[in-house]
Write an enzyme that holds these catalytic residues in place. Structure first.
Site, mmCIF file in Angstrom:
data_model
loop_
_atom_site.group_PDB
_atom_site.id
_atom_site.type_symbol
_atom_site.label_atom_id
_atom_site.label_comp_id
_atom_site.label_asym_id
_atom_site.label_seq_id
_atom_site.Cartn_x
_atom_site.Cartn_y
_atom_site.Cartn_z
ATOM 1 N N TRP A 35 0.841 -1.202 0.000
ATOM 2 C CA TRP A 35 0.000 0.000 0.000
ATOM 3 C C TRP A 35 0.871 1.245 0.000
ATOM 4 O O TRP A 35 1.895 1.291 0.700
ATOM 5 C CB TRP A 35 -0.841 -0.019 1.281
ATOM 6 C CG TRP A 35 -1.336 1.320 1.729
ATOM 7 C CD1 TRP A 35 -0.618 2.273 2.408
ATOM 8 C CD2 TRP A 35 -2.634 1.876 1.526
ATOM 9 N NE1 TRP A 35 -1.408 3.375 2.639
ATOM 10 C CE2 TRP A 35 -2.648 3.160 2.104
ATOM 11 C CE3 TRP A 35 -3.802 1.399 0.907
ATOM 12 C CZ2 TRP A 35 -3.774 3.987 2.094
ATOM 13 C CZ3 TRP A 35 -4.922 2.222 0.897
ATOM 14 C CH2 TRP A 35 -4.911 3.498 1.489
ATOM 15 N N ASN A 37 0.347 5.727 0.343
ATOM 16 C CA ASN A 37 -0.450 6.952 0.258
ATOM 17 C C ASN A 37 0.479 8.126 0.018
ATOM 18 O O ASN A 37 1.294 8.039 -0.922
ATOM 19 C CB ASN A 37 -1.474 7.103 1.391
ATOM 20 C CG ASN A 37 -0.977 7.013 2.801
ATOM 21 O OD1 ASN A 37 -0.589 5.963 3.253
ATOM 22 N ND2 ASN A 37 -1.017 8.107 3.540
ATOM 23 N N ASP A 38 0.381 9.197 0.743
ATOM 24 C CA ASP A 38 0.995 10.486 0.374
ATOM 25 C C ASP A 38 2.422 10.432 -0.187
ATOM 26 O O ASP A 38 3.274 9.720 0.354
ATOM 27 C CB ASP A 38 1.108 11.384 1.602
ATOM 28 C CG ASP A 38 -0.101 11.347 2.491
ATOM 29 O OD1 ASP A 38 -1.129 10.789 2.081
ATOM 30 O OD2 ASP A 38 -0.027 11.879 3.609
ATOM 31 N N GLN A 54 4.331 7.340 1.821
ATOM 32 C CA GLN A 54 3.748 6.582 2.920
ATOM 33 C C GLN A 54 3.528 5.164 2.420
ATOM 34 O O GLN A 54 2.939 4.962 1.342
ATOM 35 C CB GLN A 54 2.415 7.223 3.337
ATOM 36 C CG GLN A 54 2.590 8.558 4.016
ATOM 37 C CD GLN A 54 3.135 8.393 5.422
ATOM 38 O OE1 GLN A 54 2.412 8.098 6.343
ATOM 39 N NE2 GLN A 54 4.433 8.567 5.582
ATOM 40 N N PHE A 97 4.950 9.121 9.733
ATOM 41 C CA PHE A 97 3.954 9.766 8.888
ATOM 42 C C PHE A 97 4.620 10.743 7.921
ATOM 43 O O PHE A 97 5.838 10.883 7.869
ATOM 44 C CB PHE A 97 2.915 10.475 9.774
ATOM 45 C CG PHE A 97 1.775 9.576 10.227
ATOM 46 C CD1 PHE A 97 1.885 8.187 10.199
ATOM 47 C CD2 PHE A 97 0.572 10.128 10.689
ATOM 48 C CE1 PHE A 97 0.832 7.368 10.612
ATOM 49 C CE2 PHE A 97 -0.485 9.319 11.105
ATOM 50 C CZ PHE A 97 -0.364 7.941 11.068
ATOM 51 N N SER A 98 3.794 11.478 7.194
ATOM 52 C CA SER A 98 4.285 12.272 6.063
ATOM 53 C C SER A 98 5.264 13.360 6.451
ATOM 54 O O SER A 98 5.242 13.876 7.573
ATOM 55 C CB SER A 98 3.104 12.892 5.320
ATOM 56 O OG SER A 98 2.467 11.886 4.583
ATOM 57 N N GLU A 217 -4.360 18.608 6.319
ATOM 58 C CA GLU A 217 -3.188 17.744 6.235
ATOM 59 C C GLU A 217 -2.237 18.221 5.123
ATOM 60 O O GLU A 217 -2.633 18.936 4.196
ATOM 61 C CB GLU A 217 -3.630 16.307 5.934
ATOM 62 C CG GLU A 217 -4.573 15.742 7.004
ATOM 63 C CD GLU A 217 -4.898 14.267 6.794
ATOM 64 O OE1 GLU A 217 -4.778 13.502 7.760
ATOM 65 O OE2 GLU A 217 -5.282 13.871 5.682
ATOM 66 N N TRP A 299 -9.420 8.649 -0.269
ATOM 67 C CA TRP A 299 -9.539 7.889 0.985
ATOM 68 C C TRP A 299 -10.839 7.096 1.005
ATOM 69 O O TRP A 299 -10.944 6.079 1.671
ATOM 70 C CB TRP A 299 -9.431 8.814 2.199
ATOM 71 C CG TRP A 299 -8.016 9.039 2.660
ATOM 72 C CD1 TRP A 299 -7.305 10.203 2.580
ATOM 73 C CD2 TRP A 299 -7.129 8.082 3.270
ATOM 74 N NE1 TRP A 299 -6.035 10.024 3.093
ATOM 75 C CE2 TRP A 299 -5.899 8.736 3.531
ATOM 76 C CE3 TRP A 299 -7.253 6.736 3.616
ATOM 77 C CZ2 TRP A 299 -4.814 8.091 4.117
ATOM 78 C CZ3 TRP A 299 -6.162 6.089 4.208
ATOM 79 C CH2 TRP A 299 -4.966 6.771 4.453
HETATM 80 C C1 FRU Z 1 -2.818 12.138 4.647
HETATM 81 C C2 FRU Z 1 -2.333 11.531 5.942
HETATM 82 C C3 FRU Z 1 -1.308 12.432 6.601
HETATM 83 C C4 FRU Z 1 -0.520 11.484 7.459
HETATM 84 C C5 FRU Z 1 -0.498 10.255 6.587
HETATM 85 C C6 FRU Z 1 -0.522 8.964 7.328
HETATM 86 O O1 FRU Z 1 -3.266 11.237 3.712
HETATM 87 O O2 FRU Z 1 -3.430 11.275 6.793
HETATM 88 O O3 FRU Z 1 -1.858 13.508 7.327
HETATM 89 O O4 FRU Z 1 0.757 11.951 7.740
HETATM 90 O O5 FRU Z 1 -1.630 10.324 5.740
HETATM 91 O O6 FRU Z 1 -0.304 7.887 6.473
#
Ligand code: FRU
Length: 490
Positions: A35, A37-38, A54, A97-98, A217, A299
């Site tokens: 997986w 994400n950011d 991420q 985290f990010s 965020e 999301w």
């Molecule tokens: C945004 C977020 C960030 C956080 C990260 C966690 O998509 O929620 O705020 O750092 O993803 O994976």
């Protein structure tokens, strides 16, 4: 190296080599396995572009956050590097985290990221932490965290305090981070430091004051074309007109950064009109272009990972940004053009009944159409096959485009349509569509609007067709895209 990072790297080595090219996009970054994400740490280092993200390598669902890592010479052909961070210290034991990255004068690459530490099942603390590295291996700073709740302005939240974006001006380092004010809605905080280790709170650059969702965020703040641009990703937005998608959306505030480091807002807008776009981050290229990359995923569809693919989550194509007439303009980076093959152009094609054009088909392509003439609506259908298509319909009277990917591999309960308003320029509408195996990105009128969509349609669906009510006069430029060596577990 910690056991947690060793384990992630061993997992990558065991699984990445088996993945065939067609199970990955040709030129959009994924985690290869697992997986993502950011985008994180999008930066230039030793003459190359680095992108972290991420990452949860072990499943196609969000989990304890690691940082995955790729690099590129041109923002299009990416090379995979081993995972860079794992949650393995006291300050980040529940997730890295990010955050962001910067090249230092002493030759090191620094990462500034959010460490998450759970206090209970429902409570946690988020602080900002450093790691230093050489472009492959990173060591966390022993004095972490370097920014914690003690620096927050009154009413700030230690629980929702994350996603620092770092930059340098002269001798001073700055970082913006997202937080929540006493009213429970988003604020963007600015911090400054001379040595990266000791930080001071400087200002609240911007605040939602209940206007846009809850937490803000992943902020980024930069000067562009004589103005300042603040981008952020608000959580829990209500649907608002045709501009903001419900749930997690993106927001761009354009204005003037005043002497006291607060932003005087002059214009605000959404960043992307598609279904899959979040948490964008920017860098400055060597020749001074501001380039943004976003997480191409919503999301709201995070449980929709296709069973047959090894990855879930993709990045958008990197986009060059400008501000024109007070608005954000975004176009694919020009480096993409080097990968165009088999170009074809067609001029003044009259389109009414459904039309295909010779050689205009495929899943990795760059297509631009210009529409004029006497038509009421126009339909561009791509990724089309038996029971499959993604459709963009332009209704001229209302001036809106409706994008519909309900036949694109997603379950019906996932949000599959989006509608947004566009403007013709002197009776002309120009649409550029970038296709990759698992996505479509639409750019309207040379970047006035962008709209990103993931599609998990079977790869046999390759047709592209055009149709109009009335007769549209169509000009078209079409290229296949081929990035040699890419698409293999990228
Ligand atoms: C945004 C977020 C960030 C956080 C990260 C966690 O998509 O929620 O705020 O750092 O993803 O994976």
């Amino acid at each position: 190296m910690s056991d947690a990072l060793n384990k992630a790297r061993a997992y990558e080595q065991a699984h990445l080599p088996e993945i065939p090219a067609e199970k990955q996009p040709m030129y959009h970054v994924t985690g290869g396995v697992g997986w993502i994400n950011d985008p994180n740490g999008f930066s230039r280092y030793r003459g190359e572009y680095h992108l972290f993200y991420q990452y949860h390598p072990y499943s196609k669902q969000w989990g304890p956050m690691h940082w995955g890592h790729v690099k590129s010479k041109d923002l299009i052909a990416w090379e995979r590097l081993p995972a860079a961070l794992a949650p393995d210290t006291e300050s980040d034991r529940d997730g890295c985290f990010s955050g962001s990255a910067l090249e230092l004068d002493d030759g090191r690459h620094v990462l500034l990221y959010t460490g998450v530490r759970k206090l209970s099942d429902t409570d946690e603390v988020q602080t900002q932490c450093l790691a230093f590295g050489d472009g492959v291996n990173y060591e966390k700073f022993a004095g972490n965290p370097v920014i914690d709740a003690s620096l927050l302005p009154e009413g700030g939240s230690a629980r929702d305090f994350r996603d620092p974006k770092l930059w340098r001006e002269g001798d001073v380092y700055y970082a913006v981070a997202g937080d929540r004010a006493a009213d429970g809605t988003g604020t963007i905080l600015l911090f400054e430091s001379r040595d990266l280790q000791h930080w001071e709170f400087r200002s609240i650059v911007a605040a939602s004051r209940g206007r846009f969702g809850r937490m803000w965020e992943c902020p980024d703040l930069f000067p562009l074309d004589g103005q300042h641009v603040l981008i952020t990703s608000p959580q829990e937005m209500p649907e608002s007109g045709l501009d903001f998608i419900e749930g997690n959306s993106t927001l761009c505030l354009i204005g003037t950064l005043l002497e006291d480091k607060t932003l005087r807002e002059e214009h605000l807008q959404t960043i992307d009109y598609g279904l899959d776009f979040y948490a964008p981050q920017t860098l400055l290229t060597e020749d001074g272009r501001r380039v943004m990359i976003g997480w191409m995923q919503y999301w709201g569809s995070v449980d929709a990972a296709p069973a047959e693919l090894p990855f879930f989550g993709q990045m958008t194509v990197p986009r060059e940004l400008h501000v024109r007439d007070g608005m954000l303009i975004q176009n694919p980076v020009r480096e993409l053009e080097a990968y165009r093959r088999n170009g074809k152009t067609f001029e003044n094609v009259p389109v009414s009944a459904e039309t295909t054009l010779p050689g205009v088909a495929g899943r990795c392509a760059d297509l631009t159409i210009t529409l004029r003439g006497d038509y009421r609506s126009f339909r561009l259908s791509a990724v089309k096959g038996t029971y499959a298509e993604t459709v963009f319909t332009y209704d001229r009277e209302s001036g809106v485009i409706t994008a519909d990917r309900s036949k694109s591999g997603f379950a019906p309960e996932i949000r599959n349509t989006r509608t947004f308003r566009v403007r013709e320029r002197k009776g002309k509408l120009k649409l550029r569509l970038l296709l990759d195996r698992y996505s479509l990105e639409l750019f309207v009128n040379d970047g006035e609007q962008a709209a990103s969509f993931t599609v998990y349609t079977p790869l046999s669906a390759r047709e592209i067709t055009f149709a109009a009510e009335g007769t549209a006069d169509l000009n078209l430029e079409f290229y296949e895209l081929e990035v040699p060596g890419n698409g293999k577990a990228l």
